[in-house]
Enzyme design. Structure first.
Site, PDB file in Angstrom:
ATOM      1  N   VAL A 152       0.879  -1.082   0.007  1.00 58.63           N
ATOM      2  CA  VAL A 152      -0.112   0.014  -0.131  1.00 58.63           C
ATOM      3  C   VAL A 152       0.848   1.270  -0.028  1.00 58.63           C
ATOM      4  O   VAL A 152       1.866   1.356   0.763  1.00 58.63           O
ATOM      5  CB  VAL A 152      -0.832  -0.025   1.258  1.00 58.63           C
ATOM      6  CG1 VAL A 152      -1.732   1.280   1.371  1.00 58.63           C
ATOM      7  CG2 VAL A 152      -1.737  -1.293   1.287  1.00 58.63           C
ATOM      8  N   CYS A 153       0.749   2.142  -0.811  1.00 64.50           N
ATOM      9  CA  CYS A 153       1.585   3.475  -1.032  1.00 64.50           C
ATOM     10  C   CYS A 153       1.396   4.199   0.086  1.00 64.50           C
ATOM     11  O   CYS A 153      -0.055   4.570   0.552  1.00 64.50           O
ATOM     12  CB  CYS A 153       1.321   4.067  -2.311  1.00 64.50           C
ATOM     13  SG  CYS A 153       1.874   5.988  -2.547  1.00 64.50           S
ATOM     14  N   VAL A 154       2.453   4.571   0.968  1.00 56.52           N
ATOM     15  CA  VAL A 154       2.328   5.330   2.153  1.00 56.52           C
ATOM     16  C   VAL A 154       1.625   6.830   1.866  1.00 56.52           C
ATOM     17  O   VAL A 154       0.799   7.347   2.671  1.00 56.52           O
ATOM     18  CB  VAL A 154       3.808   5.456   2.830  1.00 56.52           C
ATOM     19  CG1 VAL A 154       4.848   6.080   1.970  1.00 56.52           C
ATOM     20  CG2 VAL A 154       3.499   6.107   4.089  1.00 56.52           C
TER      21      VAL A 154
END
Lengths: 130, 102, 131
Positions: A77-79
């Site tokens: 999941v992209c931060v």
């Protein structure tokens, strides 16, 4: 062959995550490798364990967690996108002084570099979005 | 080898099919899936567009998405190949890269 | 993948990356978040190009002022791309014309070219990023 998957939309609102799920399963069934599934934009919402769909509907989040566990998938999941949308793991909770975390089992939060790396290391990047 | 172009939006609502066809080079493959499959219907306003695309491209549609929406093979333009997810994977593997017209 | 695979000084593979921009800014977050990918990606020293087609050409319209919609004006970032060694910016001539724009409307130096040439460029890439 080494595949990477990018998912740009959250669960339920769009079919993107469903399509990506069936595609990913088919990739694995054919004996190919899935080196990473990268969740970006609203796609990060696929990674909250607080999802509670009606009992007669599919549980999109659990389905990813289970597929991830079975095949040791790297569900990232992209931060930056996750921070905007309130998807938090324990580390992010502490760093940002939040009172809870909600990342689903098997997902991890990491940087956009993981998407670039997937582009470099995979042989096919397949994008699912709106 | 070339590009697998995927279109997942209804051509009645969005212009992604038109954009895709503007940039798809001869010999590349077009896959219609999700709401993109409606463009593959016989008698729809998109029929001529798809037929003309078939002269230079292989055109496929995802069977599970058509079936879910109430359409079987007989309603699909002749020459459009219906494939399943395994077929989608094969198309992606056979092409050099995949361009998603999301 | 291109036939002659290029490598960097440390023997890492250099791929041809193309970022395809087809979305207008502000109405949705795609344009902003895809720009963030380009900035992060610049650190990886790949052979990067960006194309602006369809509504993507609106991303680089001059004179954006978001003060009254309460959002961040991220358009100046496109001018900073050069400092990140992202120098190959291509714009569809047809997409500009369809929208009543000319090259003078754009805030950054780009190469305007017909769709047929953009199609050729897409064909030459190793990886196409779309958002």
């Amino acid at each position: 062959m080494k595949f990477a998957i990018q998912i740009n939309e959250g669960p339920y609102q769009h079919q993107a995550s469903d399509s990506a799920y069936y595609f990913t399963k088919a990739v694995l069934e054919k004996g190919h490798e899935v080196m990473r599934v990268f969740f970006y934009h609203d796609g990060v919402n696929n990674g909250t364990r607080l999802t509670t769909p009606p009992q007669d509907d599919r549980n999109i989040v659990n389905r990813w967690s289970e597929l991830g566990e079975q095949h040791n998938l790297d569900l990232v999941v992209c931060v930056a996108a996750a921070q905007r949308r309130g998807i938090v793991d324990e580390g992010e909770m502490q760093r940002n002084g939040k009172d809870a975390h909600n990342i689903a089992p098997g997902f991890r939060i990491s940087g956009l570099g993981q998407l670039i790396e997937a582009g470099i290391q995979s042989e096919r990047l397949v994008v699912f979005g709106d | 080898m070339s590009i697998l172009h995927t279109v997942n939006k209804s051509s009645f609502e969005k212009s992604s099919l038109d954009s895709c066809l503007r940039y798809a080079k001869d010999g590349s493959t077009l896959l219609l899936y999700e709401d993109g499959v409606y463009a593959a219907l016989k008698g729809a306003a998109s029929e001529e567009k798809i037929k003309s695309a078939m002269q230079n491209h292989k055109v496929c549609a995802l069977g599970p998405d058509l079936k879910a929406r109430g359409f079987s093979q007989d309603r699909v333009i002749d020459g459009v190949s219906l494939i399943d997810y395994a077929g989608f994977v094969d198309l992606a593997a056979e092409a050099e890269k995949v361009q998603a017209w999301v | 993948m291109s036939e002659e695979e290029r490598t960097d000084d440390e023997g890492g593979v250099i791929k041809k990356f193309m970022y395809v921009n087809r979305r207008a800014p502000y109405g949705t977050v795609y344009a902003l978040e895809s720009l963030e990918v380009v900035l992060i990606g610049a650190a990886f020293d790949q052979d990067v190009s960006m194309v602006f087609i369809d509504d993507g050409v609106f991303e680089i319209k001059k004179g954006q002022d978001t003060a009254e919609i309460g959002m961040k004006n991220f358009s100046p970032t496109y001018r900073a791309l050069e400092m990140y060694d992202v120098e190959k910016l291509y714009v569809s001539q047809e997409s500009l014309a369809e929208r009543g724009l000319t090259e003078d409307d754009l805030l950054v130096d780009v190469e305007v070219m017909p769709d047929s040439r953009i199609a050729d460029l897409m064909d030459e890439q190793d990886v196409i990023f779309t958002f």
